[in-house]
Design an enzyme around this catalytic site. Structure first.
Site, mmCIF file in Angstrom:
data_model
loop_
_atom_site.group_PDB
_atom_site.id
_atom_site.type_symbol
_atom_site.label_atom_id
_atom_site.label_comp_id
_atom_site.label_asym_id
_atom_site.label_seq_id
_atom_site.Cartn_x
_atom_site.Cartn_y
_atom_site.Cartn_z
ATOM 1 N N ASN A 47 -21.269 -9.638 12.500
ATOM 2 C CA ASN A 47 -21.409 -9.487 11.018
ATOM 3 C C ASN A 47 -22.068 -8.108 10.779
ATOM 4 O O ASN A 47 -21.616 -7.402 9.696
ATOM 5 C CB ASN A 47 -22.521 -10.701 10.756
ATOM 6 C CG ASN A 47 -22.049 -11.959 10.638
ATOM 7 O OD1 ASN A 47 -20.789 -11.992 10.691
ATOM 8 N ND2 ASN A 47 -22.772 -12.845 10.270
ATOM 9 N N ARG A 371 -5.465 -15.717 4.076
ATOM 10 C CA ARG A 371 -5.712 -15.374 5.645
ATOM 11 C C ARG A 371 -5.057 -16.567 6.140
ATOM 12 O O ARG A 371 -5.076 -17.744 5.892
ATOM 13 C CB ARG A 371 -7.140 -15.493 5.782
ATOM 14 C CG ARG A 371 -8.088 -14.256 5.359
ATOM 15 C CD ARG A 371 -9.234 -14.158 5.981
ATOM 16 N NE ARG A 371 -10.128 -13.420 4.938
ATOM 17 C CZ ARG A 371 -10.192 -12.148 5.363
ATOM 18 N NH1 ARG A 371 -9.439 -11.409 5.948
ATOM 19 N NH2 ARG A 371 -11.139 -11.252 4.339
ATOM 20 N N ARG A 401 -9.010 -8.175 3.479
ATOM 21 C CA ARG A 401 -9.408 -6.941 4.471
ATOM 22 C C ARG A 401 -9.616 -7.408 6.209
ATOM 23 O O ARG A 401 -9.951 -8.524 6.326
ATOM 24 C CB ARG A 401 -11.161 -6.844 4.013
ATOM 25 C CG ARG A 401 -11.733 -5.620 4.991
ATOM 26 C CD ARG A 401 -12.976 -5.598 4.505
ATOM 27 N NE ARG A 401 -13.058 -4.767 3.145
ATOM 28 C CZ ARG A 401 -13.678 -4.992 2.097
ATOM 29 N NH1 ARG A 401 -14.636 -5.888 2.061
ATOM 30 N NH2 ARG A 401 -13.449 -4.242 0.848
ATOM 31 N N HIS A 431 -7.039 -14.745 -4.411
ATOM 32 C CA HIS A 431 -7.680 -15.419 -3.327
ATOM 33 C C HIS A 431 -7.680 -16.910 -3.608
ATOM 34 O O HIS A 431 -8.084 -17.452 -2.941
ATOM 35 C CB HIS A 431 -9.234 -14.638 -3.830
ATOM 36 C CG HIS A 431 -10.087 -15.408 -2.692
ATOM 37 N ND1 HIS A 431 -11.328 -16.201 -3.076
ATOM 38 C CD2 HIS A 431 -10.347 -14.862 -1.467
ATOM 39 C CE1 HIS A 431 -11.838 -16.287 -1.961
ATOM 40 N NE2 HIS A 431 -11.345 -15.485 -0.866
ATOM 41 N N TYR A 464 -15.457 -24.039 9.457
ATOM 42 C CA TYR A 464 -15.751 -23.727 8.264
ATOM 43 C C TYR A 464 -15.936 -25.202 7.278
ATOM 44 O O TYR A 464 -15.024 -25.866 7.580
ATOM 45 C CB TYR A 464 -14.685 -22.966 7.590
ATOM 46 C CG TYR A 464 -15.034 -21.366 7.767
ATOM 47 C CD1 TYR A 464 -14.757 -20.374 6.880
ATOM 48 C CD2 TYR A 464 -15.052 -20.925 9.027
ATOM 49 C CE1 TYR A 464 -14.820 -18.969 6.994
ATOM 50 C CE2 TYR A 464 -15.039 -19.702 9.392
ATOM 51 C CZ TYR A 464 -14.847 -18.622 8.469
ATOM 52 O OH TYR A 464 -14.881 -17.235 8.618
ATOM 53 N N ARG A 560 -24.981 -19.789 0.644
ATOM 54 C CA ARG A 560 -25.304 -19.699 2.095
ATOM 55 C C ARG A 560 -25.821 -18.295 2.251
ATOM 56 O O ARG A 560 -26.528 -18.014 3.020
ATOM 57 C CB ARG A 560 -24.074 -19.708 2.570
ATOM 58 C CG ARG A 560 -23.894 -19.697 4.404
ATOM 59 C CD ARG A 560 -22.706 -19.712 4.755
ATOM 60 N NE ARG A 560 -22.121 -18.379 4.419
ATOM 61 C CZ ARG A 560 -20.790 -17.807 4.322
ATOM 62 N NH1 ARG A 560 -19.945 -18.999 4.016
ATOM 63 N NH2 ARG A 560 -20.538 -16.693 4.212
ATOM 64 N N HIS A 588 -18.863 -23.006 3.476
ATOM 65 C CA HIS A 588 -17.861 -22.202 2.880
ATOM 66 C C HIS A 588 -17.273 -22.740 1.488
ATOM 67 O O HIS A 588 -16.589 -22.002 0.722
ATOM 68 C CB HIS A 588 -16.592 -22.041 3.621
ATOM 69 C CG HIS A 588 -15.851 -20.827 3.316
ATOM 70 N ND1 HIS A 588 -14.594 -20.835 2.829
ATOM 71 C CD2 HIS A 588 -15.934 -19.568 3.396
ATOM 72 C CE1 HIS A 588 -13.981 -19.792 2.498
ATOM 73 N NE2 HIS A 588 -14.892 -18.985 2.498
#
Length: 713
Positions: A47, A371, A401, A431, A464, A560, A588
């Site tokens: 991270n 993704r 990204r 998204h 997730y 979160r 998530h």
């Protein structure tokens, strides 16, 4: 007294560092299995790498460009970088102390990381054989002199640096580099196959045999370094061919400037100066540490010691689909289904699309891809559908990204199969997570829609927590059709009936529902707002929540990661509580509930799931969805199961204090420990039970938390 910006809001970057500290703290949590603790430590390091590659790099760029405008919390880029450096130093020190502890504990469980200098003769003989046969052929020792300029090293490169003196024919000084090959394991196991697992670090091995690499030199001193490069991408919106432009940018990203140089503690000053000059990072972050690249600690996790991992969990398949002999369309047509990942299989989504690809009555499939995994079964299903003659449209987001290259590859594969591939709207990332299947049933066309909070990524869906709603609601199907028409034709959607879309309407819809809660509170009616998010950054949303709090609306937020809202401030946010859940699974899903004239939880609450966090980029610069939850069973599942369990969680929870610090949730008198993650592992979800729901229900949750109004003078 009016509050300053810093008194009203937390800084985004510093809040993210607080989140990553909570991740690292799980590595110190004694209730977590030992190798899982190591995993959390590795994740915190990974991270931090990405934080530097994108966020710190962006602030550096602003500062170098002379951009001194403060963030909405009042900090200039230079001031933010100063605060970040201090907080990162503390985080790295904590990570290193944690590694020392874990390394010692691992040794007690026969997993040892040894220094080469401490190996016995037998082990050294084995090590030399392994080095000469498996490592030496992969190394490229580089001498840096007038004839050999300083080489280019890629992002996150780890390497050894050495000061040398040529012994023949004269005493000539030189510097040398030995990049550690990225595809070589960081930890080399000795005596593979034995019950005792002894490892040595690859840089220690290379350092031990360094004289073999430079036989004409005497090695004076050595050091270890690691670099992080600026990996952000600046898009030229006037580019004629967006795909070619992105391919060029991806090549350029490899050569981004070094924005962080990590050096081993105690490195020779001559070597330090050489590296700083060579990487041209005089003004960048230079960090000294005993251990570089902690992300590689994950290499020890796969040591065959399953007893030191979380007990395995097998995700469930919704029983209601089995009630219909695996016919997804029949099950969805009967009633909406909500799949709760990772507790329920992602294979539900894959089988839905595979059935659509095979079904001769399906005429159209439309799919967003933000993704997805390598060798994606979703992409394979779309290709199969196109090759069978169906009209297939795939909206591939090439601005995702670090997934840009793989998404470009998927796009080419899809186009070769006859899929209509579009890349969305320039300046707006798509998204939203949406599938639309149109099926001919008799003399009409029926829509089947999947809307999710997570990506179409089979591996992520194992760790997730996300929601996936399947519905045959024709109104939602029509709205989703308008969403796809928007991104394929650039025509702004009109007359959306149930879905709210960003950047057109989602922010306004949130404000509209918050205003209803404000009006109810002011009228003395019950009110309430519950939200579960990954990040809360948007100043407009935060100010609207402050307004609701000042009207007396009880607000409970499960955030979160980043949270720029300051809770519990007298006269500003008295009625707001914020918690963060960090545990076995990565929270998530995004959920928001409004009391609608009733105390939460209530069957009358307005309830939504969303692909969007409450950040400016999500609300203003992305295509996002806000999806109403209307089916009574799904409503109960999301509000009374999922949200209540998250609010009741004590085992994985941290509470945000008005000071900005997070405190791990402590049990109150008479309270028992409760884990939301364990609850969902133990209990099937409501909407997937089908006929089984008639004979059994999940265990009842404790009463949900009730807000206790604070006295405000």
């Amino acid at each position: 007294m009016a509050l300053t910006s810093s008194q009203r809001y937390f800084n985004r970057e510093l809040s993210w560092l607080q989140f990553n500290t909570r991740v690292m703290e799980e590595a110190r949590n004694k209730s977590v299995p030992l190798l899982e603790r190591l995993r959390f430590l590795s994740i915190s390091a990974s991270n931090l790498d990405e934080f530097y590659m994108v966020r710190v790099a962006g602030l550096r760029t602003q500062m170098l460009a002379g951009m001194n405008a403060p963030s909405f919390d009042g900090l200039t880029p230079a001031r933010q970088l100063d605060k970040i450096a201090k907080q990162v130093d503390k985080l790295i020190e904590a990570q290193e102390r944690c590694w020392v502890t874990l390394r010692s504990l691992l040794a007690t469980r026969k997993i040892s990381v040894l220094a080469v200098k401490d190996l016995d003769d037998e082990a050294l003989v084995e090590l030399r054989e392994r080095f000469e046969s498996q490592i030496l052929p992969l190394l490229s020792p580089l001498c840096v002199d007038a004839a050999h300029p300083f080489p280019f090293l890629s992002n996150l490169s780890l390497g050894l640096v050495a000061s040398l003196t040529r012994t023949e024919p004269e005493d000539e000084q030189a510097f040398a580099l030995v990049p550690v090959p990225s595809h070589v394991p960081r930890f080399l196991q000795l005596a593979a196959g034995s019950k005792k697992r002894d490892y040595v670090m690859i840089e220690d091995v290379i350092g031990h045999f360094l004289p073999d690499l430079f036989p004409d030199f005497e090695v004076n001193s050595t050091g270890l370094f690691r670099i992080t490069r600026d990996s952000d991408i600046a898009i030229d919106e006037e580019a004629e061919d967006l795909v070619q432009h992105f391919e060029f940018l991806l090549k350029e990203r490899r050569r981004g400037r070094v924005i962080r140089l990590e050096l081993n503690e105690g490195i020779d000053e001559e070597l330090r100066h050489f590296l700083i000059e060579s990487f041209e990072c005089w003004d960048e972050d230079i960090q000294d540490a005993d251990y570089l690249g902690m992300v590689d600690l994950k290499g020890l996790i796969d040591s065959g010691r399953h007893d030191l991992l979380f007990p395995p969990f097998t995700a469930r398949f919704p029983e209601r689909i089995r009630d219909y002999d695996g016919n997804h369309f029949a099950a969805i047509a009967a009633k909406d289904i909500l799949v709760h990942h990772p507790y329920e299989e992602f294979d539900v989504v894959i089988q839905f699309l595979r059935q659509a690809a095979r079904d001769p009555d399906v005429v159209v499939i439309k799919q967003t891809l933000y993704r997805t995994s390598d060798d994606s079964p979703i992409v394979r299903a779309l290709i199969d559908a196109a090759e069978s003659g169906k009209s297939v449209t795939a909206l591939v987001e090439i601005q995702a990204r670090f997934d840009e290259a793989s998404n470009l590859k998927f796009a080419r594969d899809l186009e070769r199969a006859g899929v209509q591939v579009v890349y969305g709207l320039l300046g707006f990332k798509t998204h939203a997570k949406v599938s639309l299947v149109i099926r001919r049933e008799g003399d009409r066309l029926q829509t089947y829609t999947h809307l999710g909070t997570g990506n179409y990524h089979a591996l992520n869906a194992k760790i997730y927590t996300d929601l996936a709603l399947f519905t045959a609601d024709p109104v939602i199907g029509a709205d989703v059709g308008k969403l796809f028409n928007y991104v394929t034709s650039s025509s702004r959607p009109r007359n959306m009936e149930k879905l709210a879309l960003a950047p057109h309407g989602l922010r306004g819809k949130l404000f509209e529902y918050i205003d209803v809660e404000i009006a109810n509170a002011q009228a003395g009616k019950p009110s309430g707002i519950w939200a579960k998010l990954n990040a809360l950054v948007d100043q407009g949303v935060i100010d609207k929540l402050y307004e609701a709090s000042q009207a007396g609306v009880p607000i409970d937020l499960v955030v979160r990661g980043i949270c720029c809202l300051r809770p519990g401030v007298e006269g500003l946010s008295d009625t707001i509580r914020v918690k963060s859940i960090v545990g076995r699974y990565l929270e998530h899903s995004r959920i928001v509930a409004f009391g609608n004239g009733h105390a939460l939880p209530s069957e009358n609450a307005k309830l939504f799931m969303s692909s969007a966090d409450w950040m400016p980029r999500n609300l203003d610069r992305r295509i996002e969805t806000l999806v109403p939850i209307e089916s009574p069973t799904v409503h109960d599942q999301v509000l009374d199961q999922i949200m209540v369990a998250n609010l009741m969680d004590t085992q994985n929870s941290w509470e945000l204090q008005p000071s900005g610090k997070y405190a791990r949730r402590k049990l109150e008198d008479g309270e028992t420990s409760f884990s939301a993650h364990q609850y969902f592992m133990d209990n099937p979800s409501l909407s997937g039970r089908g006929q089984a729901l008639k004979t059994s229900r999940p265990q009842e949750l404790p009463d949900p938390p009730r807000f206790k109004p604070r006295l405000v003078s």
